[in-house]
Design an enzyme around this catalytic site. Structure first.
Site, mmCIF file in Angstrom:
data_model
loop_
_atom_site.group_PDB
_atom_site.id
_atom_site.type_symbol
_atom_site.label_atom_id
_atom_site.label_comp_id
_atom_site.label_asym_id
_atom_site.label_seq_id
_atom_site.Cartn_x
_atom_site.Cartn_y
_atom_site.Cartn_z
ATOM 1 N N ASN A 10 -0.491 -3.215 2.546
ATOM 2 C CA ASN A 10 -0.361 -1.879 1.954
ATOM 3 C C ASN A 10 -1.393 -0.990 2.635
ATOM 4 O O ASN A 10 -2.584 -1.122 2.387
ATOM 5 C CB ASN A 10 -0.621 -1.960 0.439
ATOM 6 C CG ASN A 10 -0.601 -0.591 -0.225
ATOM 7 O OD1 ASN A 10 -0.239 0.409 0.389
ATOM 8 N ND2 ASN A 10 -0.974 -0.563 -1.500
ATOM 9 N N TRP A 11 -0.913 -0.103 3.486
ATOM 10 C CA TRP A 11 -1.843 0.745 4.243
ATOM 11 C C TRP A 11 -2.369 1.899 3.406
ATOM 12 O O TRP A 11 -3.252 2.632 3.856
ATOM 13 C CB TRP A 11 -1.147 1.266 5.510
ATOM 14 C CG TRP A 11 -1.137 0.277 6.649
ATOM 15 C CD1 TRP A 11 -1.322 -1.078 6.568
ATOM 16 C CD2 TRP A 11 -0.945 0.568 8.037
ATOM 17 N NE1 TRP A 11 -1.255 -1.648 7.813
ATOM 18 C CE2 TRP A 11 -1.025 -0.663 8.746
ATOM 19 C CE3 TRP A 11 -0.704 1.728 8.761
ATOM 20 C CZ2 TRP A 11 -0.876 -0.755 10.129
ATOM 21 C CZ3 TRP A 11 -0.559 1.640 10.154
ATOM 22 C CH2 TRP A 11 -0.640 0.417 10.821
ATOM 23 N N LYS A 12 -1.796 2.084 2.210
ATOM 24 C CA LYS A 12 -2.241 3.184 1.327
ATOM 25 C C LYS A 12 -2.260 4.495 2.116
ATOM 26 O O LYS A 12 -1.361 4.712 2.933
ATOM 27 C CB LYS A 12 -3.598 2.828 0.702
ATOM 28 C CG LYS A 12 -3.550 1.448 -0.003
ATOM 29 C CD LYS A 12 -4.726 1.136 -0.851
ATOM 30 C CE LYS A 12 -4.547 -0.255 -1.482
ATOM 31 N NZ LYS A 12 -5.627 -0.608 -2.407
ATOM 32 N N HIS A 93 1.750 0.118 -8.439
ATOM 33 C CA HIS A 93 0.391 -0.204 -7.981
ATOM 34 C C HIS A 93 -0.608 0.433 -8.943
ATOM 35 O O HIS A 93 -0.369 1.520 -9.465
ATOM 36 C CB HIS A 93 0.189 0.320 -6.556
ATOM 37 C CG HIS A 93 -1.069 -0.192 -5.924
ATOM 38 N ND1 HIS A 93 -2.315 0.313 -6.235
ATOM 39 C CD2 HIS A 93 -1.273 -1.181 -5.019
ATOM 40 C CE1 HIS A 93 -3.226 -0.352 -5.550
ATOM 41 N NE2 HIS A 93 -2.623 -1.264 -4.804
ATOM 42 N N GLU A 95 -3.185 2.001 -8.438
ATOM 43 C CA GLU A 95 -3.609 3.356 -8.053
ATOM 44 C C GLU A 95 -2.584 4.389 -8.477
ATOM 45 O O GLU A 95 -2.927 5.566 -8.691
ATOM 46 C CB GLU A 95 -3.892 3.394 -6.535
ATOM 47 C CG GLU A 95 -5.178 2.634 -6.207
ATOM 48 C CD GLU A 95 -5.226 2.004 -4.831
ATOM 49 O OE1 GLU A 95 -4.414 2.373 -3.965
ATOM 50 O OE2 GLU A 95 -6.078 1.116 -4.618
ATOM 51 N N GLU A 163 -2.473 -8.070 -9.155
ATOM 52 C CA GLU A 163 -3.645 -7.434 -8.561
ATOM 53 C C GLU A 163 -4.619 -7.027 -9.670
ATOM 54 O O GLU A 163 -4.423 -5.985 -10.315
ATOM 55 C CB GLU A 163 -3.240 -6.175 -7.790
ATOM 56 C CG GLU A 163 -2.331 -6.424 -6.618
ATOM 57 C CD GLU A 163 -2.481 -5.358 -5.542
ATOM 58 O OE1 GLU A 163 -2.528 -5.728 -4.382
ATOM 59 O OE2 GLU A 163 -2.589 -4.167 -5.879
ATOM 60 N N GLY A 169 -10.302 -3.538 -3.413
ATOM 61 C CA GLY A 169 -11.222 -2.787 -2.577
ATOM 62 C C GLY A 169 -12.687 -2.987 -2.913
ATOM 63 O O GLY A 169 -13.545 -2.244 -2.435
ATOM 64 N N SER A 207 -8.868 -7.703 -2.478
ATOM 65 C CA SER A 207 -9.922 -8.215 -1.603
ATOM 66 C C SER A 207 -9.556 -9.512 -0.897
ATOM 67 O O SER A 207 -10.404 -10.384 -0.702
ATOM 68 C CB SER A 207 -11.238 -8.371 -2.393
ATOM 69 O OG SER A 207 -11.694 -7.098 -2.850
ATOM 70 N N GLY A 228 -4.664 -4.888 1.142
ATOM 71 C CA GLY A 228 -4.964 -3.491 1.420
ATOM 72 C C GLY A 228 -5.760 -3.345 2.696
ATOM 73 O O GLY A 228 -5.229 -3.374 3.803
ATOM 74 N N GLY A 229 -7.084 -3.213 2.550
ATOM 75 C CA GLY A 229 -7.953 -2.916 3.684
ATOM 76 C C GLY A 229 -7.790 -3.855 4.870
ATOM 77 O O GLY A 229 -7.797 -3.410 6.030
HETATM 78 O O1 LIG Z 1 -2.203 -3.142 -2.410
HETATM 79 C C1 LIG Z 1 -3.220 -3.743 -2.079
HETATM 80 C C2 LIG Z 1 -4.309 -3.925 -2.982
HETATM 81 O O2 LIG Z 1 -4.620 -2.783 -3.693
HETATM 82 C C3 LIG Z 1 -5.484 -4.681 -2.441
HETATM 83 O O3 LIG Z 1 -6.347 -3.853 -1.717
HETATM 84 P P1 LIG Z 1 -7.611 -4.534 -0.977
HETATM 85 O O4 LIG Z 1 -7.058 -5.691 -0.210
HETATM 86 O O5 LIG Z 1 -8.151 -3.452 -0.111
HETATM 87 O O6 LIG Z 1 -8.524 -4.979 -2.055
#
Ligand SMILES: O=C[C@H](O)COP(=O)(O)O
Length: 247
Positions: A10-12, A93, A95, A163, A169, A207, A228-229
């Site tokens: 997920n590149w957000k 999600h 967010e 999640e 994050g 994470s 994510g990151g």
């Molecule tokens: O969609 C992905 C998640 O929100 C995980 O994000 P993260 O891997 O940066 O903690």
């Protein structure tokens, strides 16, 4: 049929056209991964990323509207995601649930729209830190599953991602036992409600890094990750894909 393994990124709100070089690197380093690979970029990159992925990496949106068209400025319909080359869409999600006050009912309605457009809905659930501290985790997950996953969900059109909000994050992850407890609950709930609930892929997210991926993928009922990151760079996402392939 066992659940399919899925490494999802997920590149957000990250990435520009220059970032598509990462897709080339992934394809070069993992030409035949032993799992499905999905990347959900910002909507601006969907079409170009679908072209770069050459059908070898699935592409997804990060949200969709519950309606098929109309006066909804800034929103995207599920069929438009599909038209841009997406096969999946992330829904619910944390967010979105937090920043846009999305409810379980809205997530379920969006999931129905996704299914009707032929997309796989990656439906997210997860407790806040306060809810975990209060011992409410399993109740929260049960309620989110019941309210967010629509009756038409199948193993073919739905993936569930656990999640924990506090792990996203932050560099913090639950213990393996904590992840196992939630995934066992999700498997039990989905199997009780859906004919093929035992085959629905269950992801862990929060994470996930190259250094902890193998341990997480060894947990029962964890069929992959929503990353994510660490999905932004091939040098990080690649080892996660490799760990899932080997699991
Ligand atoms: O969609 C992905 C998640 O929100 C995980 O994000 P993260 O891997 O940066 O903690």
């Amino acid at each position: 049929m066992a659940p399919r393994k899925l490494a999802a990124g997920n590149w957000k709100m990250n990435g520009t056209l220059a970032s598509l070089a990462e897709i080339g690197r992934l394809l070069a380093d993992h030409p035949a991964p032993g799992c499905d690979v999905l990347i959900c970029p910002p909507a601006t990159l969907l079409h170009a990323m679908a072209a770069s992925a050459q059908g070898k990496i699935a592409i997804g949106g990060q949200d969709c509207h519950a309606k098929t068209a109309g006066a909804h400025t800034g929103d995207i319909a599920a069929a438009q995601l599909r038209d841009a080359g997406a096969s999946h869409v992330i829904l619910g999600h944390s967010e979105r649930r937090t920043d846009h006050a999305e409810t379980d009912a809205q997530v379920a309605a969006k999931s129905v729209a996704a299914h009707e457009a032929g997309l796989v809905a990656v439906i997210c659930v997860g407790e806040t830190e306060a809810q975990r501290d209060a011992g409410q985790t399993l109740d929260v997950i049960s309620a989110q599953l019941a309210g967010s996953v629509p009756d038409g969900a199948t193993a073919a059109n739905t993936v569930i991602a656990y999640e924990p909000v506090w792990a996203i994050g932050t560099g913090r992850t639950p213990t393996s036992d904590q992840i196992a407890e939630v995934h066992a609950l999700m498997r039990e709930r989905l199997s009780a409600r859906f004919a093929d609930g035992a085959d629905m892929a269950l992801l862990y997210g929060g994470s996930v890094k190259p250094g902890n991926a193998a341990e997480i993928f060894a947990i029962p009922h964890v069929n992959g990750a929503l990353v994510g990151g660490a999905s932004l760079k091939a040098e990080d996402f690649g080892p996660i894909i490799a760990a899932l392939s080997a699991a």
